[in-house]
Scaffold this active site. Sequence first.
Site: not given
Ligand code: NAP
Ligand code: 8YV
Length: 311
Positions: A223, A252, A270
């Site tokens: 994010r 964004e 994004h």
């Molecule tokens: P997840 O499985 O919940 O993994 C989150 C990781 O972050 C865990 O390893 C957690 O470990 C760590 N974490 C959480 N808070 C933290 C902190 N304060 N300091 C350090 N580490 C921390 O989540 P995910 O499914 O992998 O998704 C992660 C994130 O990716 C989403 O929440 C979203 O914001 C982002 N995302 C972006 C896109 C995009 O389009 N760019 C798409 C999908 C997701 P600990 O709890 O041990 O700290």
């Molecule tokens: C999406 C994301 O683009 O899953 C997330 O956390 O950042 C992306 O897959 C976003 O949720 C917009 O709907």
Amino acid sequence: MPDLLQIGGITDTMRDRLEAEFTIHKLADGTYPADAITHIATNGHDGVPSDVMAGLPNLKMVSCYGVGYDAIDTKAAADRGILVTHTPDVLNAEVASTTILLMLASFRNFLADEAHARSGNWEANGNAPLSRSADNRKVGILGLGRIGQAIADKLEAFNAEIHYHTRTKKDVDYTYHANLTDMAAAVEVLICITPGGPSTNKIVNADVMNALGSDGTLINVSRGSVVDEAAMVAALQDGRLGYAALDVFEAEPKIPDALKTMSNVVLLPHVGSATVETRAAMGGLVVDNLLEHLKNGKVLTPVPETAHLNG
Ligand code: NAP
Ligand code: 8YV
């Protein structure tokens, strides 16, 4: 039929399935029967504005299109007994691929090379400058969760040495750093893939970027809030940080103008999960959660903060 409030857009497939079970009202239309709304379909970007949630006395469930749900006040929802769902796992591979693409684009100067070929510069001015190899790099992953692990798996093909920082140490063979700045100092690439929200707000600060250094590459697919954007622009401008490859931004769809003119920066709008296939899977899960809740009051993929309400 129960009344659903739609926040943001939905796909035709989602609409077709939802229309069979709900009367759909759109927040964008301005008027909706607040007392009748029991369900919300939203996305990770729009979330649920606090005043909207507060104004729906009979809301029971919120289904979010996206795994990140920092735009939804899940504590307020849990306090009112409202279940919130998201779309974990179905996008892991796609977001990991986007991350690898960003890393390759940055290291191999792919976009500038493509422009060099397309523009006729190759013929006119000769070979493009050499780029940096993406192989054999030390890579630090900030957030080794579902997507972080998928990124680490894909990085194996590039013979990366994986480091990671999370709040709790994981049962993996990679090098753990309890301190983020220490990890940044130990690696050449820092990949951010934590959730947004208060606990990660601007944790990639000037100290972390200084530690990553003038040859370091910052990749953010988490994010925009996770990185101090003003500090990043300053670090890139005066050479304290070498390169950045970014899919997400603080405000964004606004991207700081300064970033748009930098040749050491790769920018995406994004699109981490934005393929036809993955978005179809996400949309399917959004609807599956809503229909499951209608059927038996339970959901498939609750966010952890409301999981205790599921059942
Ligand atoms: P997840 O499985 O919940 O993994 C989150 C990781 O972050 C865990 O390893 C957690 O470990 C760590 N974490 C959480 N808070 C933290 C902190 N304060 N300091 C350090 N580490 C921390 O989540 P995910 O499914 O992998 O998704 C992660 C994130 O990716 C989403 O929440 C979203 O914001 C982002 N995302 C972006 C896109 C995009 O389009 N760019 C798409 C999908 C997701 P600990 O709890 O041990 O700290
Ligand atoms: C999406 C994301 O683009 O899953 C997330 O956390 O950042 C992306 O897959 C976003 O949720 C917009 O709907």
